[in-house]
Write a protein that holds these residues in place. Sequence first.
Motif, short mmCIF file in Angstrom:
data_model
loop_
_atom_site.label_atom_id
_atom_site.label_comp_id
_atom_site.label_asym_id
_atom_site.label_seq_id
_atom_site.Cartn_x
_atom_site.Cartn_y
_atom_site.Cartn_z
N ASN A 229 0.84 -1.20 0.00
CA ASN A 229 0.00 0.00 0.00
C ASN A 229 0.88 1.26 0.00
OD1 ASN A 229 -2.21 1.79 0.35
ND2 ASN A 229 -1.95 1.73 2.56
N PRO A 230 0.72 2.20 -0.91
CA PRO A 230 -0.39 2.35 -1.86
C PRO A 230 -0.13 1.79 -3.25
CG PRO A 230 0.83 4.39 -1.76
CD PRO A 230 1.51 3.42 -0.81
N TRP A 231 0.99 1.12 -3.46
CA TRP A 231 1.23 0.50 -4.76
C TRP A 231 2.10 -0.73 -4.55
CZ3 TRP A 231 4.00 4.69 -3.03
CH2 TRP A 231 5.39 4.60 -3.04
N PRO A 232 1.94 -1.82 -5.28
CA PRO A 232 0.94 -2.04 -6.33
C PRO A 232 -0.42 -2.51 -5.80
CG PRO A 232 2.42 -3.91 -6.19
CD PRO A 232 2.94 -2.89 -5.20
N VAL A 233 -0.55 -2.76 -4.50
CA VAL A 233 -1.79 -3.06 -3.76
C VAL A 233 -2.11 -4.56 -3.75
CG1 VAL A 233 -4.21 -2.47 -3.34
CG2 VAL A 233 -2.72 -0.79 -4.43
N ALA A 234 -2.31 -5.09 -2.55
CA ALA A 234 -2.73 -6.48 -2.39
C ALA A 234 -4.17 -6.65 -2.85
CB ALA A 234 -2.60 -6.89 -0.92
N TYR A 235 -4.52 -7.87 -3.22
CA TYR A 235 -5.92 -8.10 -3.62
C TYR A 235 -6.34 -9.52 -3.26
CZ TYR A 235 -4.56 -11.02 -7.64
OH TYR A 235 -4.07 -12.04 -8.44
N THR A 236 -7.65 -9.68 -3.18
CA THR A 236 -8.24 -11.01 -3.05
C THR A 236 -9.29 -11.13 -4.14
OG1 THR A 236 -9.22 -12.58 -1.47
CG2 THR A 236 -10.04 -10.28 -1.39
N ILE A 237 -9.99 -12.26 -4.17
CA ILE A 237 -11.04 -12.48 -5.18
C ILE A 237 -12.39 -12.50 -4.47
CG2 ILE A 237 -11.95 -14.03 -6.95
CD1 ILE A 237 -9.28 -12.80 -7.72
N TYR A 238 -13.31 -11.70 -4.99
CA TYR A 238 -14.67 -11.70 -4.46
C TYR A 238 -15.64 -11.69 -5.63
CZ TYR A 238 -19.00 -10.23 -2.27
OH TYR A 238 -20.30 -10.16 -1.87
N ASN A 239 -16.57 -12.61 -5.62
CA ASN A 239 -17.52 -12.77 -6.74
C ASN A 239 -16.79 -12.95 -8.07
OD1 ASN A 239 -19.87 -12.79 -5.29
ND2 ASN A 239 -20.35 -10.62 -5.59
N LYS A 244 -9.27 -5.15 -4.47
CA LYS A 244 -8.02 -4.62 -3.91
C LYS A 244 -8.22 -4.27 -2.43
CE LYS A 244 -5.94 -2.78 -8.14
NZ LYS A 244 -5.33 -1.59 -8.79
N VAL A 245 -7.19 -4.60 -1.65
CA VAL A 245 -7.23 -4.34 -0.21
C VAL A 245 -6.09 -3.38 0.13
CG1 VAL A 245 -7.18 -5.36 2.09
CG2 VAL A 245 -8.14 -6.67 0.17
N TYR A 246 -6.43 -2.14 0.41
CA TYR A 246 -5.43 -1.12 0.72
C TYR A 246 -5.04 -1.13 2.19
CZ TYR A 246 -5.81 1.25 -3.81
OH TYR A 246 -5.76 1.56 -5.15
N LYS A 247 -6.04 -1.31 3.05
CA LYS A 247 -5.75 -1.24 4.49
C LYS A 247 -6.57 -2.28 5.24
CE LYS A 247 -4.42 3.64 4.79
NZ LYS A 247 -4.65 4.93 5.49
N LEU A 280 -8.80 -10.52 10.10
CA LEU A 280 -8.43 -9.19 9.64
C LEU A 280 -9.69 -8.40 9.29
CD1 LEU A 280 -5.47 -10.28 7.41
CD2 LEU A 280 -5.26 -8.71 9.32
N LEU A 281 -9.76 -7.18 9.82
CA LEU A 281 -10.82 -6.25 9.46
C LEU A 281 -10.33 -5.44 8.27
CD1 LEU A 281 -13.40 -4.52 9.91
CD2 LEU A 281 -12.05 -3.18 11.57
N LEU A 282 -10.99 -5.60 7.12
CA LEU A 282 -10.61 -4.86 5.92
C LEU A 282 -11.28 -3.49 5.98
CD1 LEU A 282 -11.01 -7.66 3.20
CD2 LEU A 282 -9.18 -7.31 4.92
N THR A 283 -10.47 -2.42 5.88
CA THR A 283 -11.01 -1.07 6.11
C THR A 283 -11.02 -0.16 4.88
OG1 THR A 283 -8.84 -0.29 6.87
CG2 THR A 283 -10.37 -1.13 8.55
N VAL A 284 -10.12 -0.40 3.92
CA VAL A 284 -10.11 0.39 2.69
C VAL A 284 -9.98 -0.57 1.51
CG1 VAL A 284 -9.00 2.23 1.36
CG2 VAL A 284 -9.06 2.37 3.86
N LEU A 285 -10.96 -0.52 0.59
CA LEU A 285 -11.04 -1.48 -0.50
C LEU A 285 -11.25 -0.77 -1.83
CD1 LEU A 285 -13.51 -3.95 1.28
CD2 LEU A 285 -11.05 -4.30 0.98
N GLN A 286 -11.02 -1.53 -2.90
CA GLN A 286 -11.36 -1.03 -4.24
C GLN A 286 -11.96 -2.18 -5.05
OE1 GLN A 286 -8.16 0.77 -6.48
NE2 GLN A 286 -9.52 1.45 -8.11
N PRO A 287 -13.27 -2.17 -5.22
CA PRO A 287 -13.90 -3.22 -6.04
C PRO A 287 -13.47 -3.08 -7.49
CG PRO A 287 -15.53 -1.97 -4.75
CD PRO A 287 -14.24 -1.22 -4.68
#
Length: 317
Positions: A229-239, A244-247, A280-287
């Motif tokens: 964070n803030p680059w290149p940003v971790a991610y998971t798969i949803y639907n 992307k998971v920033y924080k 983990l509580l995911l607090t900042v995301l990018q769908p």
Amino acid sequence: MTNVIFMGTPAFSVPILQQLLNDGLNVIAVVTQPDRPVGRKKVLTPPPVKVEAIHHSIQVIQPDKLKGSAELEEIISLKPDLIVTAAFGQLLPAELLEAPPLGCINVHASLLPELRGGAPIHHAIIQGKKETGITIMYMAEKLDAGDIISQEKVEITDKDDVETLHSKLSETGAKLLSQTIPLLLDKTAVRIPQDHSKATFAWNIKREEERIDWEKSGEEIYNQIRGLNPWPVAYTIYNGKPLKVYKAEKIEKRHDFPPGVIIEKTDQGPVISSGSGQSLLLTVLQPFGKKKMDASDFLRGAGSDMKIGEKVGNLDE
């Protein structure tokens, strides 16, 4: 007056160039990477160091590759007394290393011989290190393998991410360079050979290293998220699409769920289980296809259909 050529590219390098100018060194040219397309619209964008150089009316040279290039001949023809590099992004050929009388030195964002390579800030956080630092070294043909002149440690807190640590290291690098150059000018700088047997490497982040493996411990995932964070940003798969998971925040309360399960939906965001009994509580995301947002907004919008007990992280989910 000492004539200096500065070689650097990203924002990390800008305070170091500014320090050279503040210290009264005669920066006769700046060498940086070519302009690159940036963003979804692929707008051709100059590197931050070029922008700073133009602001100070300094000549800018932008070789695609140094070795065997006309730009290399031009740099040597300027007859610098000293070359200073910081995150330039290319190895320097032997004829350039040998050209300046005071040598070529590099400001590197790790405590060498640890974390040689292009992504030492990311890897220091991802690996859970409690400290890193700046090394100023004589350059060699081998990657980050030259003799050390000076070093300074920098603490990594549990709340640091790439952006905050980047700023701390850039500031430390500028100050340490200011203290080190006078030693070069009066020829009292030491040369401390690196112990190559202790070398570790921080290669540029690969796409597969960005994806979260929920089987890992909560601590490892937390370090991965803040180390990207803030680059290149971790991610998971949803639907079936990248999320992307920033924080995130660590939840110490233990759970008995399998890894990657949505175990709670809070006002701040979803809570996901890890492989260590932490969550983990995911607090900042990018769908996918949308802007970065607070996870609370995500749960009211694109993630409103998230269900407790649902699993994330698999392409077929």
